[in-house]
Scaffold this motif. Structure first.
Motif, short mmCIF file in Angstrom:
data_model
loop_
_atom_site.label_atom_id
_atom_site.label_comp_id
_atom_site.label_asym_id
_atom_site.label_seq_id
_atom_site.Cartn_x
_atom_site.Cartn_y
_atom_site.Cartn_z
N CYS A 31 -55.23 -51.70 51.07
CA CYS A 31 -55.07 -50.27 51.33
C CYS A 31 -56.46 -49.64 51.49
CB CYS A 31 -54.31 -49.59 50.19
SG CYS A 31 -54.24 -47.80 50.32
N ILE A 33 -57.41 -46.79 50.83
CA ILE A 33 -57.69 -45.85 49.74
C ILE A 33 -57.99 -46.58 48.44
CG2 ILE A 33 -56.78 -43.96 48.31
CD1 ILE A 33 -55.11 -43.09 50.72
N SER A 34 -57.05 -47.41 48.00
CA SER A 34 -57.20 -48.09 46.70
C SER A 34 -57.96 -49.40 46.80
CB SER A 34 -55.82 -48.36 46.10
OG SER A 34 -55.12 -49.32 46.87
N TYR A 50 -51.44 -47.41 55.15
CA TYR A 50 -51.86 -47.28 53.74
C TYR A 50 -50.73 -47.80 52.85
CZ TYR A 50 -55.15 -43.86 55.71
OH TYR A 50 -56.12 -43.23 56.45
N SER A 54 -50.51 -44.80 47.32
CA SER A 54 -51.84 -44.21 47.48
C SER A 54 -51.83 -43.01 48.43
CB SER A 54 -52.82 -45.26 48.01
OG SER A 54 -52.97 -46.31 47.10
N THR A 57 -50.06 -39.94 46.92
CA THR A 57 -50.93 -39.26 45.97
C THR A 57 -51.93 -38.38 46.71
OG1 THR A 57 -50.74 -41.10 44.41
CG2 THR A 57 -52.57 -39.57 44.07
N TRP A 58 -52.47 -38.90 47.82
CA TRP A 58 -53.43 -38.16 48.64
C TRP A 58 -52.78 -36.88 49.23
CZ3 TRP A 58 -58.43 -37.92 50.33
CH2 TRP A 58 -58.68 -37.30 51.57
#
Length: 435
Positions: A31, A33-34, A50, A54, A57-58
C-alpha cells in the motif's frame, strides 16, 4: 524501502532447513500509504490502488485528494482490485514456506445505499407489525456490524440507531409480550450504537419503550436484562425528561436495588448505580423517591460495596450515597451504620478526584445536618483521621465546592480535636456492622 518478514525459527520444507532470511515484498503489493502488504486492495478514481483500511482512514480525516498523485478525487468510490488481490494471495501461498500466511479474501463492506435500503424495509415491517420480517432485517444489520468496525461506523453514520429505535417503539406500543423476540433483537443491536443522537433518544425514550425495557429487567435471561439496563443508563444520562418518566414507573426502584444486592454482573451493577444516581440527583427528584431508596436498604448496600470495589463502581456508589444523604432519613440511616464515617474518610484521596468530592460532600451533610448525632459523627471522623485528610485535600487542591465543604468540615471538627488522637483510617474488618 525494503519490507519483509524475518524468520525467527528454522522451517522445514522437503527435508531441507532454511536459515534466517529476509523476504522482500514486491512493491506493487504494498500500500502506498502504510507500505504494508495489501489485504484488501481498492482503486480510486485517480487510478492508484491502496489498501482499503489505509485509504478510508485518509478520506475520513477530511482529505479530498489522492495521496500518491495529490490530484483532487472526482468521487470517493473504492473499486475492489480483484486481480491484484488474487496475485497477492497466490504470492502468499507460494511463499508460505518462508512463514507468509495467505491473505484471506475480504468481505465486501456494506454501503450507505444498502443501509438506507434495509432501514426502509425495517420501517415498513414495523408499520405492518411484521415481527418476523423485522427480525430478519435486524439480524442482517447485526451480521454486517459483526464483520468489521468499518461496517459498524457506516451503519451508525447512516441513521441505523434512529430507524431501529422507531421500530422498537412501534412493536413495544403494540404488545411487549407478543413481540418480545424482535424487541430483544433490536435492543441488542442498539447497544453497540451508543451514544444516541437527539432524534433517537426521542423515539427510544417514549413511555412504551421505557415500559418495555423495564419489562425486560424482570426477565430471567441475562442478555435482555443486561441490554435493557445499559440502554436505560444511556437514556437517563442524557435526558432529564426520561429520568422523570422512569421514576414514575412501577417497581423500578425495587428492581434496581435488587440488582445492587445480587450483583449479577459488573455491567448490570455499574449501570444500576448510574441510573440510581440520576434518579436521586434529578433536580425535581422528590423526597419520596429518596425515601423509597432508603427504605429498601440501599444505604447499607452501598457501604458494603464501597468497602472493596473498583474505581468505576466506587465513584458511582459514592455519588448515589451522597444523594441519599441529602434527605433526613438517608442521613439517619447512614449515621446508624458503623461503616459510614470510616468508609467515607478512607475514600478521600484514595480513588479519584470525583470520589473525593462525593466523600467530602456526604461527610459535610452528615456533620452539618446531623441533628443530635452531629457531635458523635464529628468525634468518629476525627478518630479515623478526617482532619488530616481534609487538610491534605486543601493542600493538593480540589474543586471550589469541595474546597468550601472541606473548610466548613475542618471548622466543625476543630472544637473536638483536644484530647482526640488523629489516626489513619481503621481496618473495616474490626467494625461491628449494623446489618
Amino acid at each position: 524501502m525494503v519490507l519483509g518478514w524475518r524468520r525467527s525459527k528454522i522451517s522445514h520444507h522437503a527435508g531441507k532447513k532454511h536459515p534466517d532470511v529476509e523476504l522482500v515484498v514486491p512493491n506493487h503489493f504494498r500500500c502506498p500509504i502504510s507500505l504494508e502488504l495489501m489485504k484488501d486492495p481498492v482503486t480510486l478514481s485517480s487510478g492508484i490502488t491502496y489498501d482499503r483500511e489505509s485509504i478510508e482512514t485518509w478520506l475520513e480525516a477530511g482529505n479530498f485528494t489522492c495521496p500518491a498523485t495529490n490530484q483532487i478525487l472526482r468521487n470517493f468510490d473504492q473499486i475492489p482490485n480483484h486481480t491484484l488481490r488474487k496475485m497477492i494471495q497466490d504470492w502468499c501461498v507460494e511463499k508460505q514456506n518462508f512463514g507468509v500466511e495467505r491473505i484471506p479474501t475480504p468481505r465486501i463492506p456494506v454501503s450507505p445505499f444498502e443501509i438506507s435500503e434495509i432501514l426502509f424495509s425495517v420501517a415498513a415491517s414495523a408499520r405492518r407489525l411484521d415481527q418476523y420480517r423485522c427480525l430478519e432485517l435486524v439480524q442482517k444489520i447485526e451480521k454486517w456490524g459483526g464483520e468489521s468496525d468499518r461496517n459498524r461506523r457506516c451503519i451508525v453514520a447512516n441513521g441505523a440507531a434512529a430507524g431501529l429505535a422507531a421500530a422498537f417503539d412501534a412493536f413495544a406500543n403494540a404488545s411487549v409480550e407478543r413481540n418480545a423476540t424482535v424487541l430483544e433483537e433490536i435492543l441488542c443491536a442498539l447497544n453497540w450504537m451508543f451514544p444516541l443522537d437527539v432524534e433517537t433518544q426521542r423515539s427510544f425514550g417514549t413511555q412504551a419503550s421505557l415500559r418495555c425495557m423495564v419489562w425486560f429487567l424482570r426477565c430471567k435471561d441475562l442478555s435482555p436484562k443486561q441490554n435493557s439496563i445499559v440502554a436505560l443508563k444511556e437514556l437517563v444520562s442524557c435526558d432529564q425528561n426520561i429520568v422523570e418518566k422512569l421514576s414514575d414507573m412501577e417497581r423500578v426502584i425495587e428492581i434496581l436495588v435488587e440488582f445492587i444486592r445480587k450483583q449479577i454482573c459488573p455491567i448490570i451493577t455499574k449501570a444500576s448505580l448510574t441510573i440510581i444516581f440520576h434518579l436521586i440527583s434529578f433536580p425535581c427528584s422528590s423526597e419520596k423517591i429518596k425515601l423509597t431508596f432508603v427504605r429498601t436498604g440501599l444505604v447499607s448496600l452501598l457501604l458494603e460495596i464501597l468497602v472493596d470495589s473498583d474505581k468505576s463502581i466506587c465513584e458511582k456508589a459514592l455519588g448515589a450515597f451522597d444523594g441519599l444523604c441529602g434527605c433526613k432519613e438517608g442521613r439517619e440511616e447512614a449515621q446508624s451504620n458503623a461503616l459510614t464515617v470510616p468508609v467515607l474518610v478512607k475514600k478521600i484521596l484514595r480513588v479519584s478526584d470525583l470520589a473525593t468530592e462525593y466523600s467530602i460532600s456526604a461527610l459535610w451533610k452528615l456533620c452539618k445536618y446531623g441533628g443530635r448525632d452531629e457531635g458523635r459523627v464529628l468525634v468518629e471522623a476525627l478518630q479515623v483521621g478526617a482532619f488530616q485528610k481534609l487538610l491534605l485535600v486543601l493542600q493538593v487542591g480540589c474543586g471550589d465546592e469541595a474546597k468550601e465543604k472541606a473548610t466548613v468540615l475542618m471548622k466543625l471538627l476543630n472544637p473536638y480535636r483536644a484530647g482526640l488522637e488523629c489516626i489513619d483510617s481503621v481496618d473495616f474488618k474490626n467494625l461491628k456492622r449494623s446489618f
